[in-house]
Write an enzyme that holds these catalytic residues in place. Sequence first.
Site, PDB file in Angstrom:
ATOM      1  NE  ARG A  47      -2.927   0.483   3.391  1.00 10.75           N
ATOM      2  CZ  ARG A  47      -2.338   0.933   4.516  1.00 10.75           C
ATOM      3  NH1 ARG A  47      -1.812   2.136   4.550  1.00 10.75           N
ATOM      4  NH2 ARG A  47      -2.294   0.175   5.589  1.00 10.75           N
ATOM      5  CE1 TYR A  99     -18.024  11.880 -14.292  1.00  8.97           C
ATOM      6  CE2 TYR A  99     -17.123  12.042 -12.087  1.00  8.97           C
ATOM      7  CZ  TYR A  99     -17.701  11.298 -13.096  1.00  8.97           C
ATOM      8  OH  TYR A  99     -17.964   9.973 -12.872  1.00  8.97           O
ATOM      9  CG  ASP A 171     -11.165  16.350 -14.292  1.00 11.75           C
ATOM     10  OD1 ASP A 171     -10.507  15.663 -15.102  1.00 11.75           O
ATOM     11  OD2 ASP A 171     -12.184  15.934 -13.711  1.00 11.75           O
ATOM     12  CE  LYS A 196     -14.393   8.175 -17.223  1.00 10.43           C
ATOM     13  NZ  LYS A 196     -14.612   9.455 -16.585  1.00 10.43           N
TER      14      LYS A 196
HETATM   15  C1  LIG Z   1     -15.052   9.913 -15.364  1.00  5.77           C
HETATM   16  C2  LIG Z   1     -14.578  11.235 -14.910  1.00  5.77           C
HETATM   17  C3  LIG Z   1     -14.168  11.439 -13.584  1.00  5.77           C
HETATM   18  C4  LIG Z   1     -14.276  10.373 -12.503  1.00  5.77           C
HETATM   19  O1  LIG Z   1     -13.477   9.293 -12.710  1.00  5.77           O
HETATM   20  P1  LIG Z   1     -13.755   7.792 -12.179  1.00  5.77           P
HETATM   21  O2  LIG Z   1     -12.566   7.070 -12.678  1.00  5.77           O
HETATM   22  O3  LIG Z   1     -15.061   7.358 -12.785  1.00  5.77           O
HETATM   23  O4  LIG Z   1     -13.853   7.866 -10.694  1.00  5.77           O
HETATM   24  C5  LIG Z   1     -13.678  12.695 -13.244  1.00  5.77           C
HETATM   25  N1  LIG Z   1     -13.625  13.697 -14.136  1.00  5.77           N
HETATM   26  C6  LIG Z   1     -14.035  13.542 -15.416  1.00  5.77           C
HETATM   27  C7  LIG Z   1     -13.925  14.693 -16.361  1.00  5.77           C
HETATM   28  C8  LIG Z   1     -14.529  12.312 -15.848  1.00  5.77           C
HETATM   29  O5  LIG Z   1     -14.938  12.177 -17.122  1.00  5.77           O
END
Ligand SMILES: *Cc1c(COP(=O)(O)O)cnc(C)c1O
Length: 372
Positions: A47, A99, A171, A196
């Site tokens: 961890r 988001y 982000d 993503k």
């Molecule tokens: C999907 C997404 C998140 C969250 O991510 P997870 O891996 O689903 O927790 C945060 N910001 C954006 C822009 C996203 O598309």
Amino acid sequence: MHKETQAIHAAMEVVNNNPDIVPPVHRSTVYQLDKEGRSEGDWHYTRLENPNRVQWEHVLKVMEDGEAAAAFSSGVAAAAGVFQSLEPGDHIIIPEDVYAGNRKLVNNIMNPWGLESDFIDMTDLTNIKNHLKENTSLIWIESPSNPLMNIMDIEAICDLAHENGAVVCVDNTWPTPVNQMPLKLGADLVIHSTTKYFGGHSDILGGAVISKEQDDFFEQIRMVQRTGGAVPSPDDCWMLARSTRTMPYRMKGHNNNAERLAFYLQDHPKVQDVFYPGLPSHDGHKIAKKQMSGFGGMISFLIKGPQQDAIEIVGRSKLIGRATSLGGVESTWEHRRSSEGEGSITPKNLIRISVGLEHPDDLLEDLEQALG
Ligand SMILES: *Cc1c(COP(=O)(O)O)cnc(C)c1O
């Protein structure tokens, strides 16, 4: 070096003690201690430290041009890592169309914890200025935003934040470092849902924070990562470092395909409006051109007609999958308001596409028949 080269070679630059061309997976949860029962640094428990995570974090920091990175088990865990590194009583400014998962995180967990927040329109600099407070410690940027693809001026917001003693976290999930480099534009932190485009194949959940400097604030994030424990598995780290090797080329494909589809949709008689920062008609096009080197694989568009028409169009696709999320090699689309559920402010006639890497002619053919 260039992104294409970094993406391929970065993982092998650290903790690589063997002649392998690709790194092995280190599943061991514990490491041998020396005769006095000591370990070097944190190398005693997975961890705290794991070779695959160290490699993956190195890839992340090289790709975003930062000094340090912390990998998390999801994108929202990474965001929580940033928020929990602030102090209760701090105030943050965050986009009104952030988001949806991060909105829930702030409302349901961070506000009760003691964080103050204002969700505002951040395309307008004066509006941000008016919401700055004595205790504003962080400004959150998501550009392009979701699903309306609003563009925020990263450089200008960073200048404003820094004049007022606040840090900026971007982000960068949608553009990826291939299309946008927030740390170079002045941001202090970048977060990702690596679920993503880094993962890129709709088969891994992950998140990350990358910091411009290895400073006290980053050390606090590192502490939250290790102590909070939302770390990714060695297998996920290995998979993500593997997928990143093709990301720069995948992003070129996403950019090119999305641009083709956006121009097609713009001229379609059933379409009222298209939101894609690469279109000269987009409100944020000028700023997008200044801060992005490609416009990404996401498009939203409004149908001329009621909600039911939009739902039926999505229902008619044969090639484009019906699914939420984004960033996979396969194209998917959704009636966004249905996905967001109760409280959604997304227009009822909006469809959001994650444009994949199929041949664009095949995608256009499917769009053509689905639009009718
Ligand atoms: C999907 C997404 C998140 C969250 O991510 P997870 O891996 O689903 O927790 C945060 N910001 C954006 C822009 C996203 O598309």
